[in-house]
Write a protein that holds these residues in place. Structure first.
Motif, PDB file in Angstrom:
ATOM      1  N   UNK A 208       3.959  -2.780   2.334  1.00  0.00           N
ATOM      2  CA  UNK A 208       4.429  -2.068   2.830  1.00  0.00           C
ATOM      3  C   UNK A 208       3.196  -1.537   4.446  1.00  0.00           C
ATOM      4  N   UNK A 209       1.545  -2.618   4.088  1.00  0.00           N
ATOM      5  CA  UNK A 209       0.695  -1.358   4.963  1.00  0.00           C
ATOM      6  C   UNK A 209       1.563  -2.782   6.088  1.00  0.00           C
ATOM      7  N   UNK A 210       1.905  -3.903   5.723  1.00  0.00           N
ATOM      8  CA  UNK A 210       1.520  -4.624   7.350  1.00  0.00           C
ATOM      9  C   UNK A 210       3.084  -4.121   8.091  1.00  0.00           C
ATOM     10  N   UNK A 211       4.150  -3.924   7.183  1.00  0.00           N
ATOM     11  CA  UNK A 211       5.005  -3.790   8.077  1.00  0.00           C
ATOM     12  C   UNK A 211       5.121  -1.767   9.312  1.00  0.00           C
ATOM     13  N   UNK A 212       3.762  -0.887   8.118  1.00  0.00           N
ATOM     14  CA  UNK A 212       4.069  -0.231   8.832  1.00  0.00           C
ATOM     15  C   UNK A 212       3.474  -0.174  10.480  1.00  0.00           C
ATOM     16  N   UNK A 229      -5.440   1.173   5.187  1.00  0.00           N
ATOM     17  CA  UNK A 229      -4.548   1.717   4.707  1.00  0.00           C
ATOM     18  C   UNK A 229      -4.622   1.935   3.051  1.00  0.00           C
ATOM     19  N   UNK A 230      -3.737   3.007   2.961  1.00  0.00           N
ATOM     20  CA  UNK A 230      -4.592   2.907   1.472  1.00  0.00           C
ATOM     21  C   UNK A 230      -2.219   3.221   1.198  1.00  0.00           C
ATOM     22  N   UNK A 231      -2.024   1.850   0.496  1.00  0.00           N
ATOM     23  CA  UNK A 231      -0.241   2.353   0.270  1.00  0.00           C
ATOM     24  C   UNK A 231      -1.201   1.670  -1.743  1.00  0.00           C
ATOM     25  N   UNK A 232      -0.170   2.549  -2.218  1.00  0.00           N
ATOM     26  CA  UNK A 232      -0.568   2.665  -3.498  1.00  0.00           C
ATOM     27  C   UNK A 232       0.567   3.122  -4.642  1.00  0.00           C
ATOM     28  N   UNK A 233       0.620   2.369  -5.563  1.00  0.00           N
ATOM     29  CA  UNK A 233       1.846   2.505  -5.756  1.00  0.00           C
ATOM     30  C   UNK A 233       2.069   3.104  -7.108  1.00  0.00           C
ATOM     31  N   UNK A 242      -8.160   4.702  -3.038  1.00  0.00           N
ATOM     32  CA  UNK A 242      -7.868   2.674  -3.067  1.00  0.00           C
ATOM     33  C   UNK A 242      -7.501   2.507  -2.256  1.00  0.00           C
ATOM     34  N   UNK A 243      -7.492   1.140  -2.064  1.00  0.00           N
ATOM     35  CA  UNK A 243      -7.314   0.339  -0.839  1.00  0.00           C
ATOM     36  C   UNK A 243      -6.527  -1.419  -1.581  1.00  0.00           C
ATOM     37  N   UNK A 244      -5.509  -0.760  -0.704  1.00  0.00           N
ATOM     38  CA  UNK A 244      -4.971  -2.425  -1.863  1.00  0.00           C
ATOM     39  C   UNK A 244      -5.798  -3.932  -0.685  1.00  0.00           C
ATOM     40  N   UNK A 245      -6.058  -4.833  -1.678  1.00  0.00           N
ATOM     41  CA  UNK A 245      -6.879  -6.254  -1.550  1.00  0.00           C
ATOM     42  C   UNK A 245      -5.092  -7.276  -2.046  1.00  0.00           C
TER      43      UNK A 245
END
Length: 464
Positions: A208-212, A229-233, A242-245
């Motif tokens: 999602x982060x890459x698409x945005x 980006x904070x994309x948090x499910x 939170x930051x996805x890695x």
């Protein structure tokens, strides 16, 4: 003494990314005018010299930008401002001929980055204005005892926070561009449950982060993201920062929320937006929580207040719907945002208490602040809704000057999560008005199928 430097054998070289000029067509004010105003403020503080060490203040003052800090387009630098001259201490490699000529034309001398320590040590029997919060210990230690130190907030801090009309108009354009990118991302996300990748549980937070970022890169004037980006499910959304890695990345979960807090750096300004999107069917409790946060966001955005108020005076508007339910959030409601600078900029903020327990600074016309209430249920989900709001003058009466906010962010709310019966008539009107503005502004930038979807999700509440 640099104790760490003495044992850090493989220390990297000083960054040397090229600095570049931000044209007055974007800044609205020349560096010579900024210097003239700053020197008047320095004298008003009873000082002769000003030491400025905060990178965003330096970039703003000299109308330059760089690439030395991730997500924030600044140059590693110091500066000394005196009555008749100014010295900018930078890595000489970053200053090209065009930048050097422009700065020197305005009386700004370019000096090697580390020479600041020698020059500060040579100051003698003068009054030096600085803000100790933003000056390192080595520089403070280099100041001779004969120098009278005046510790005050940098005058540029407030000047930088009050955007001029040119900056305000450009920032509006940046938010249109960003609104297109984020709206397209939400549409894309809504289509994913029908995809093979989704059914195989392969679509993740980082996807999602890459698409945005891809959608943002399509926008004119986009330079980079304004923060990671904070994309948090699901439960990740309850972790406020939170930051996805690669290590934490998870597939998007069904029947819950995905919280997306992201931003962009454009030539026209800096953006910061959070939208919480429903993925699958939501429970009644999830909708109650979303609607509660939405109410706080709407009510703060519609604030009408007398000049002289600070963010602490207005914070209650965002928290009241949560407090009514015995809930709260453990972060500030709003932070200042720079113009193609830091996404977190002082001195303005919206929070219960400012620095050292104070009520903070008065909200001035031209200040941009975030409006971001939230709810976080550990182990379950998080909800945050964030718009950037621009402070403006409203009417002036016999009681004084009144103020209001213009919402800059233009992206629809999550219609599937709204309980209309929980909203007052005024809140419904505010929501419908905002959604009408979102559609009218963005629809011309979207492909037909996305425009049709936007019309559907922004139609007035109460319509079938």
């Amino acid at each position: 003494m640099d104790l760490v430097g003495e044992i850090w054998s493989d220390r990297p070289e000083l960054l040397a990314e090229p600095a570049w000029l931000l044209n007055q067509d974007y800044t609205g004010k020349s560096r010579s005018d900024k210097l003239k105003e700053l020197r008047s403020q320095i004298a008003a503080e009873g000082a002769e010299v000003h030491l400025l060490a905060s990178l965003d203040d330096i970039a703003w003052l000299y109308n330059i930008r760089g690439n030395d800090v991730a997500y924030t387009p600044v140059v590693l630098a110091y500066t000394l401002i005196e009555p008749d001259t100014a010295r900018l201490y930078v890595n000489p490699c970053v200053i090209g001929d065009e930048v050097r000529e422009a700065l020197e034309t305005d009386g700004i001398q370019i000096k090697p980055y580390l020479e600041i320590y020698n020059d500060v040590a040579k100051l003698d029997d003068i009054s030096l204005l600085l803000d100790k919060q933003f000056v390192n210990v080595a520089l403070l230690s280099a100041i001779p005892q004969s120098v009278t130190v005046i510790d005050r907030a940098n005058p540029t801090s407030l000047a930088k926070a009050v955007k001029n009309p040119v900056e305000m108009e450009h920032v509006r354009m940046a938010h249109i561009r960003d609104g297109v990118a984020v709206t397209r991302l939400i549409y894309w996300l809504k289509q994913q449950p029908e995809s093979a990748e989704w059914n195989r549980k392969r679509l993740t937070e980082l996807d999602v982060a890459r698409q945005l970022e891809a959608y943002r890169k399509e926008q004119e004037g986009f330079l980079e993201q304004s923060f990671a980006p904070i994309i948090a499910s699901g439960a990740h959304g309850a972790i406020v920062h939170y930051e996805p890695t690669e290590e934490t990345d998870i597939p998007l979960e069904d029947n819950t929320f995905v919280l997306m807090d992201t931003g962009g750096q454009y030539l026209e300004g800096t953006t910061d937006i959070t939208r919480t999107v429903a993925v699958g069917a939501l429970t009644r409790r999830q909708k109650e929580d979303y609607t509660t946060v939405l109410r706080g966001n709407l009510n703060l955005g519609a604030a009408h207040f007398k000049y002289g108020c600070t963010g602490a005076n207005l914070d209650y508007l965002a928290r009241a719907p949560l407090w009514e339910r015995g809930m709260d959030y453990d972060h500030g409601t709003g932070h200042g945002v720079g113009y193609l600078l830091s996404v977190h900029e002082g001195p303005n903020s919206i929070r219960l208490k400012g620095r050292s327990g104070s009520l903070g600074v008065k909200l001035e016309e031209g200040m941009i602040t975030s409006n971001e209430p939230g709810i976080y249920l550990e182990g379950q989900y998080g909800i945050r809704i964030e718009n950037l709001i621009l402070c403006k003058k409203a009417e002036k009466t016999s009681y004084g000057q009144f103020m209001e906010f213009e919402t800059l962010t233009l992206v629809p709310y999550e219609r599937e999560a709204i309980l209309t019966e929980w909203l007052s008539e005024r809140e419904i009107q505010l929501l419908n008005s905002y959604h009408e503005r979102v559609y009218e502004t963005l629809q011309g930038y979207l492909p037909p199928e996305e425009r049709e979807w936007l019309a559907e999700v922004t139609r007035p509440l109460g319509e079938a």
